[in-house]
Design a protein around this motif. Sequence first.
Motif, PDB file in Angstrom:
ATOM      1  N   CYS A 105       0.834  -1.201   0.000  1.00 14.17           N
ATOM      2  CA  CYS A 105       0.000   0.000   0.000  1.00 14.17           C
ATOM      3  C   CYS A 105       0.871   1.255   0.000  1.00 14.17           C
ATOM      4  O   CYS A 105       1.915   1.281   0.654  1.00 14.17           O
ATOM      5  N   PRO A 106       0.435   2.300  -0.688  1.00 12.18           N
ATOM      6  CA  PRO A 106       1.172   3.571  -0.638  1.00 12.18           C
ATOM      7  C   PRO A 106       0.819   4.331   0.639  1.00 12.18           C
ATOM      8  O   PRO A 106       0.144   5.350   0.606  1.00 12.18           O
ATOM      9  N   GLN A 107       1.286   3.836   1.789  1.00 12.07           N
ATOM     10  CA  GLN A 107       0.882   4.431   3.067  1.00 12.07           C
ATOM     11  C   GLN A 107       1.233   5.910   3.157  1.00 12.07           C
ATOM     12  O   GLN A 107       0.512   6.684   3.783  1.00 12.07           O
ATOM     13  N   VAL A 193       0.505 -11.730  -8.462  1.00 14.00           N
ATOM     14  CA  VAL A 193       1.344 -12.880  -8.796  1.00 14.00           C
ATOM     15  C   VAL A 193       2.081 -12.695 -10.121  1.00 14.00           C
ATOM     16  O   VAL A 193       3.211 -13.120 -10.268  1.00 14.00           O
ATOM     17  N   TYR A 194       1.476 -11.991 -11.089  1.00 12.23           N
ATOM     18  CA  TYR A 194       2.208 -11.839 -12.353  1.00 12.23           C
ATOM     19  C   TYR A 194       2.971 -10.521 -12.437  1.00 12.23           C
ATOM     20  O   TYR A 194       3.935 -10.407 -13.186  1.00 12.23           O
ATOM     21  N   GLY A 195       2.571  -9.507 -11.675  1.00 13.40           N
ATOM     22  CA  GLY A 195       3.187  -8.192 -11.825  1.00 13.40           C
ATOM     23  C   GLY A 195       4.178  -7.818 -10.739  1.00 13.40           C
ATOM     24  O   GLY A 195       5.331  -7.517 -11.015  1.00 13.40           O
ATOM     25  N   ASP A 223      -7.133 -21.486 -15.672  1.00 10.72           N
ATOM     26  CA  ASP A 223      -7.149 -21.768 -17.116  1.00 10.72           C
ATOM     27  C   ASP A 223      -8.507 -21.478 -17.726  1.00 10.72           C
ATOM     28  O   ASP A 223      -8.902 -22.128 -18.699  1.00 10.72           O
ATOM     29  N   TYR A 224      -9.240 -20.562 -17.156  1.00 12.32           N
ATOM     30  CA  TYR A 224     -10.606 -20.328 -17.617  1.00 12.32           C
ATOM     31  C   TYR A 224     -10.734 -18.884 -18.079  1.00 12.32           C
ATOM     32  O   TYR A 224     -10.741 -17.963 -17.263  1.00 12.32           O
ATOM     33  N   VAL A 225     -10.825 -18.667 -19.369  1.00 12.73           N
ATOM     34  CA  VAL A 225     -10.876 -17.310 -19.905  1.00 12.73           C
ATOM     35  C   VAL A 225     -12.333 -16.950 -20.175  1.00 12.73           C
ATOM     36  O   VAL A 225     -12.935 -17.466 -21.123  1.00 12.73           O
ATOM     37  N   ASN A 303       4.935   2.643 -10.102  1.00 14.32           N
ATOM     38  CA  ASN A 303       5.368   1.427  -9.405  1.00 14.32           C
ATOM     39  C   ASN A 303       5.801   0.356 -10.386  1.00 14.32           C
ATOM     40  O   ASN A 303       6.745  -0.394 -10.139  1.00 14.32           O
ATOM     41  N   VAL A 304       5.074   0.291 -11.500  1.00  5.35           N
ATOM     42  CA  VAL A 304       5.367  -0.739 -12.493  1.00  5.35           C
ATOM     43  C   VAL A 304       6.757  -0.522 -13.079  1.00  5.35           C
ATOM     44  O   VAL A 304       7.527  -1.464 -13.247  1.00  5.35           O
ATOM     45  N   ALA A 305       7.090   0.738 -13.356  1.00  8.99           N
ATOM     46  CA  ALA A 305       8.409   1.052 -13.905  1.00  8.99           C
ATOM     47  C   ALA A 305       9.502   0.692 -12.894  1.00  8.99           C
ATOM     48  O   ALA A 305      10.532   0.111 -13.260  1.00  8.99           O
ATOM     49  N   ALA A 443     -19.311  -5.089 -11.089  1.00 15.14           N
ATOM     50  CA  ALA A 443     -17.911  -4.984 -11.519  1.00 15.14           C
ATOM     51  C   ALA A 443     -17.143  -4.063 -10.592  1.00 15.14           C
ATOM     52  O   ALA A 443     -17.691  -3.093 -10.066  1.00 15.14           O
ATOM     53  N   GLY A 444     -15.857  -4.376 -10.378  1.00 12.22           N
ATOM     54  CA  GLY A 444     -15.043  -3.523  -9.514  1.00 12.22           C
ATOM     55  C   GLY A 444     -13.561  -3.780  -9.690  1.00 12.22           C
ATOM     56  O   GLY A 444     -13.151  -4.723 -10.369  1.00 12.22           O
ATOM     57  N   GLY A 445     -12.768  -2.928  -9.094  1.00 12.01           N
ATOM     58  CA  GLY A 445     -11.310  -3.027  -9.231  1.00 12.01           C
ATOM     59  C   GLY A 445     -10.835  -2.262 -10.457  1.00 12.01           C
ATOM     60  O   GLY A 445     -11.547  -1.393 -10.972  1.00 12.01           O
ATOM     61  N   LEU A 456      -7.647  -0.353  -3.006  1.00 10.58           N
ATOM     62  CA  LEU A 456      -8.904   0.087  -3.618  1.00 10.58           C
ATOM     63  C   LEU A 456      -9.623  -1.094  -4.264  1.00 10.58           C
ATOM     64  O   LEU A 456     -10.850  -1.210  -4.198  1.00 10.58           O
ATOM     65  N   ALA A 457      -8.854  -1.981  -4.871  1.00 11.05           N
ATOM     66  CA  ALA A 457      -9.460  -3.165  -5.489  1.00 11.05           C
ATOM     67  C   ALA A 457     -10.120  -4.029  -4.409  1.00 11.05           C
ATOM     68  O   ALA A 457     -11.225  -4.550  -4.581  1.00 11.05           O
ATOM     69  N   MET A 458      -9.450  -4.165  -3.269  1.00 13.68           N
ATOM     70  CA  MET A 458     -10.029  -4.949  -2.169  1.00 13.68           C
ATOM     71  C   MET A 458     -11.293  -4.283  -1.638  1.00 13.68           C
ATOM     72  O   MET A 458     -12.289  -4.948  -1.339  1.00 13.68           O
TER      73      MET A 458
HETATM   74  C1  LIG Z   1       3.866  -4.133 -11.643  1.00  9.36           C
HETATM   75  C2  LIG Z   1       2.766  -3.554 -10.792  1.00  9.36           C
HETATM   76  C3  LIG Z   1       3.066  -3.045  -9.539  1.00  9.36           C
HETATM   77  C4  LIG Z   1       2.072  -2.529  -8.729  1.00  9.36           C
HETATM   78  N1  LIG Z   1       2.408  -2.072  -7.492  1.00  9.36           N
HETATM   79  C5  LIG Z   1       1.432  -1.667  -6.634  1.00  9.36           C
HETATM   80  C6  LIG Z   1       1.741  -1.283  -5.297  1.00  9.36           C
HETATM   81  O1  LIG Z   1       2.888  -1.258  -4.879  1.00  9.36           O
HETATM   82  N2  LIG Z   1       0.728  -0.921  -4.482  1.00  9.36           N
HETATM   83  C7  LIG Z   1      -0.570  -0.929  -4.897  1.00  9.36           C
HETATM   84  O2  LIG Z   1      -1.455  -0.652  -4.110  1.00  9.36           O
HETATM   85  N3  LIG Z   1      -0.896  -1.259  -6.178  1.00  9.36           N
HETATM   86  C8  LIG Z   1       0.072  -1.640  -7.061  1.00  9.36           C
HETATM   87  N4  LIG Z   1      -0.263  -1.993  -8.345  1.00  9.36           N
HETATM   88  C9  LIG Z   1      -1.671  -1.923  -8.772  1.00  9.36           C
HETATM   89  C10 LIG Z   1      -2.478  -3.094  -8.253  1.00  9.36           C
HETATM   90  O3  LIG Z   1      -1.769  -4.293  -8.401  1.00  9.36           O
HETATM   91  C11 LIG Z   1      -3.822  -3.199  -8.978  1.00  9.36           C
HETATM   92  O4  LIG Z   1      -4.494  -1.990  -8.832  1.00  9.36           O
HETATM   93  C12 LIG Z   1      -4.690  -4.331  -8.432  1.00  9.36           C
HETATM   94  O5  LIG Z   1      -4.056  -5.564  -8.529  1.00  9.36           O
HETATM   95  C13 LIG Z   1      -6.018  -4.408  -9.168  1.00  9.36           C
HETATM   96  O6  LIG Z   1      -6.748  -5.516  -8.714  1.00  9.36           O
HETATM   97  P1  LIG Z   1      -7.900  -6.200  -9.570  1.00  9.36           P
HETATM   98  O7  LIG Z   1      -8.416  -7.289  -8.723  1.00  9.36           O
HETATM   99  O8  LIG Z   1      -8.841  -5.166 -10.035  1.00  9.36           O
HETATM  100  O9  LIG Z   1      -7.214  -6.748 -10.884  1.00  9.36           O
HETATM  101  P2  LIG Z   1      -5.934  -7.665 -11.194  1.00  9.36           P
HETATM  102  O10 LIG Z   1      -5.011  -7.773 -10.061  1.00  9.36           O
HETATM  103  O11 LIG Z   1      -5.416  -7.148 -12.475  1.00  9.36           O
HETATM  104  O12 LIG Z   1      -6.562  -9.107 -11.420  1.00  9.36           O
HETATM  105  C14 LIG Z   1      -7.379  -9.409 -12.519  1.00  9.36           C
HETATM  106  C15 LIG Z   1      -7.346 -10.889 -12.758  1.00  9.36           C
HETATM  107  O13 LIG Z   1      -8.350 -11.231 -13.706  1.00  9.36           O
HETATM  108  C16 LIG Z   1      -7.830 -12.133 -14.644  1.00  9.36           C
HETATM  109  N5  LIG Z   1      -8.597 -12.003 -15.877  1.00  9.36           N
HETATM  110  C17 LIG Z   1      -8.550 -10.992 -16.778  1.00  9.36           C
HETATM  111  N6  LIG Z   1      -9.398 -11.220 -17.770  1.00  9.36           N
HETATM  112  C18 LIG Z   1     -10.005 -12.392 -17.516  1.00  9.36           C
HETATM  113  C19 LIG Z   1     -10.985 -13.160 -18.191  1.00  9.36           C
HETATM  114  N7  LIG Z   1     -11.512 -12.744 -19.336  1.00  9.36           N
HETATM  115  N8  LIG Z   1     -11.381 -14.339 -17.653  1.00  9.36           N
HETATM  116  C20 LIG Z   1     -10.841 -14.763 -16.477  1.00  9.36           C
HETATM  117  N9  LIG Z   1      -9.913 -14.078 -15.786  1.00  9.36           N
HETATM  118  C21 LIG Z   1      -9.503 -12.900 -16.303  1.00  9.36           C
HETATM  119  C22 LIG Z   1      -6.405 -11.729 -14.792  1.00  9.36           C
HETATM  120  O14 LIG Z   1      -5.625 -12.797 -15.302  1.00  9.36           O
HETATM  121  C23 LIG Z   1      -6.043 -11.369 -13.369  1.00  9.36           C
HETATM  122  O15 LIG Z   1      -5.576 -12.483 -12.666  1.00  9.36           O
HETATM  123  C24 LIG Z   1       0.732  -2.489  -9.198  1.00  9.36           C
HETATM  124  C25 LIG Z   1       0.439  -2.970 -10.465  1.00  9.36           C
HETATM  125  C26 LIG Z   1       1.420  -3.505 -11.270  1.00  9.36           C
HETATM  126  C27 LIG Z   1       1.073  -4.007 -12.640  1.00  9.36           C
END
Ligand SMILES: Cc1cc2nc3c(=O)[nH]c(=O)nc-3n(C[C@H](O)[C@H](O)[C@H](O)COP(=O)(O)OP(=O)(O)OC[C@H]3O[C@@H](n4cnc5c(N)ncnc54)[C@H](O)[C@@H]3O)c2cc1C
Lengths: 498, 281
Positions: A105-107, A193-195, A223-225, A303-305, A443-445, A456-458
């Motif tokens: 979190c960006p405390q 997990v991926y970022g 594995d479900y898109v 953060n990503v950079a 929808a959210g996040g 915020l996503a949580m």
């Molecule tokens: C590199 C990086 C660093 C970050 N660092 C910070 C940080 O330090 N602090 C902070 O607060 N935030 C950070 N963020 C931002 C934060 O991670 C996101 O805001 C947050 O994860 C968003 O949550 P979400 O649940 O909305 O989506 P996501 O975390 O993006 O999850 C979405 C999931 O849905 C899945 N999905 C997508 N499409 C489909 C589909 N059609 N069918 C099934 N599944 C699907 C994806 O594979 C993914 O697993 C960072 C982001 C990145 C990329």
Amino acid sequence: MSDVDKNKGEKKVKKTSIPRTPIPEQSPKERAKNFEEVALGYTRDQALIEASRCLQCKKPKCVAGCPVGIDIPAFIQALADDDPAAAIAKLKETTSFPAVCGRVCPQEDQCEKLCILGRKHEPVAIGRLERYAADREAQNGEGARPEKAPKKGKHVGVVGSGPAGVTAAGELAKMGYGVTIYEALHKPGGVLVYGIPEFRLPKTIVQRECEYVESLGVEIKLDYVIGRTMTIDQMLENGHDAVFLANGAGLPSFLNIPGENFNGVYSANEFLTRANLMKAYRFPDYDTPIKVGKRVAVIGGGNVAMDAARTALRLGAEVHLIYRRSMEELPARKEEVHHAQEEGIEFHLLTNPVRIKGDQDGWVEEIEVIKMELGEPDAGGRRRPIPIEGSETMIPIDTVIVAVGTRANPLLTKSTKGLELNKWGNIVADEHTLQTSKEGVFAGGDIVTGAATVILAMGAGKIAARSIGRYLQGQPLLTPEEEEELKAAAEKAGVAAR
Amino acid sequence: MYKILEKVDYSDDVYMQVIEAPAVAKAAQAGQFIVLRINEEGERIPLTIADFDRDKGTVTIVVQAVGKSTRHLQTLGAGDEIANFIGPLGIPSEIENFGTVVCAGGGVGVAPIYPIARELKKAGNKVISIVAARTRNLLLWEDKMNDVSDEVIVTTDDGSYGRKCLVTEPLKELCETGGVDLIYAIGPGIMMKFCCKTTEPYNVKTLVSLNSIMVDGTGMCGACRVSVGGETRFVCVDGPEFDGHQVNFDELMARQRQYLEQEKIANDLYMECRGDATCLT
Ligand SMILES: Cc1cc2nc3c(=O)[nH]c(=O)nc-3n(C[C@H](O)[C@H](O)[C@H](O)COP(=O)(O)OP(=O)(O)OC[C@H]3O[C@@H](n4cnc5c(N)ncnc54)[C@H](O)[C@@H]3O)c2cc1C
Ligand code: FES
């Protein structure tokens, strides 16, 4: 409690004289060569001292700075009393994943920014204490399982296993609903997990949080898109009484400058996915390759950079971070910028890429950049960077990582009829209920807000669960009291605006 | 886990596998692809769907072993399992009655063109197929293509079977005769490039299915990007089929070579250690 009150005057003086407890870290030299966590976490003694710094304000400002309104003084008091179990229970009333939030979190822009101590001294290290409480729980094995409501006989489908989806799923399961999460990738966790790299957020933590929601009865189908393997309409037809879309903002933006398709140019998403999700940093033990070369340019300042730059560094490269505004505007967390600088990443501020030059085999060779100066503030109040003519230079480079943001991925939304989107392709959802234009779909996040934060996503996951619960019980999505509160808040804001 | 139900070696390095994946099979359509991962250490490999059976819940893939992962996959047979099988991905082929359609498949490219030809035939098209290979024992699915085509032309580069020529020769003849409304060309990059060069002067729309490097296959990473008509597109979500006359094949092929060095390292290690699991540890 009364003891504390009695001693308050006396303690206050002492409290402000205790300096903020630094968190032990791996030294920059050491950590630049490994992927282990940078910050090592507080010891019990350190946590006790830091927790004792909290003034226990009657009207705590910090809580207002927390997007989900964690009762911060209460959990810190529990830590000061050396009762981490009570602290974690308090935290889990509001946040599902304190081990994650305590780390990412960006405390400094939220709770800690408003801490009264921060006016004259340094704010209480709220994030580090949150992390400590969560880590203690993990060390001690299983935490307490929340009580589950009796089964309600209805089922919710959740799309995406990022923080928004997993939070909503956990809440809904606790309310007694059947929940299935559908995740496109082969591991749950979304961006966590991926970022976000291992050295900032160990993957075992994410895994533990996902296992926790599974233990609540949530099924995670990997594995479900959705939109391909199954559509939203099929979900609604096949046993899901409501659907929560939490598919994130995963479509990388590029710069649209010449040369961006040369070999050696990555989006940050690709680079980080290879490294984190696919563990390319352990090639050839893991099969996925990654190429860094000797010199890497990372474009962007978020953060990503920072994550991409620090990952490239750990893979052995000399890293140049190119950002078009100044240090002041740099949007990444201060702590991460500090870490990046310590590790030896070279910052090229007020610099913008113009084009990427490649060799005859199609590989990146150089990047041309131009110096910028800051002009008038734009609509958002940030000063707009303007190129300084004639200031172009070439930087020799093997790899370019583009980290200039993400947009809404249209894969899911395109395959769904009746779902209203805004002009950027984000799903339109009611701010307070997260209901979309499609019946039974919420929808959210990041998919709604655009790339934002984990917390915020949580928070969105929590709201969605509440709305979906009410929707499935045939109740109004907002109670009359909530409606009143919103009205009052809106009026107040209106007055303030006038 | 996803079970392999059947495996057939077509040659030393080309093989077919039938995978049990009911959810994928149920949604699969001609022209789409899947992404698979063999095990926990595995990479995500995209493969075009060669056939599918919705009732049996199976998807068929045809693979050419070129690197470590595809060689490893070849060692797995009926009863073995793979960790992940994701799909169907990409936009399905647009199937309607176009009139006369030529389906030109080169090497393992014949497999993905098969379901497309079948659907085109079902939709009432006259389907003329060209089945091409370097040499006779690399020739694939002539019989299956026969079942779904009005006419099949076979070519081999070395003349060991069928006509001795490249796939472009009969393609050019067909264009010259006229009456061709649409062409599908699927195969190695170089083959698709020259097919498109051949058909361009005749102005016959030529669709190709691109096999770029991918990671997620859902539009999240951009690894698969390619220039089409001067614009960057993502093969996994905007394709895999594109108007071949607009595709920058040189860029596509250069991008496919990105990891040659690493692929060689992985492959050499694998060949050295074949059958010896402790070798790498
Ligand atoms: C590199 C990086 C660093 C970050 N660092 C910070 C940080 O330090 N602090 C902070 O607060 N935030 C950070 N963020 C931002 C934060 O991670 C996101 O805001 C947050 O994860 C968003 O949550 P979400 O649940 O909305 O989506 P996501 O975390 O993006 O999850 C979405 C999931 O849905 C899945 N999905 C997508 N499409 C489909 C589909 N059609 N069918 C099934 N599944 C699907 C994806 O594979 C993914 O697993 C960072 C982001 C990145 C990329
Ligand atoms: S493979 Fe990642 S976007 Fe296409």
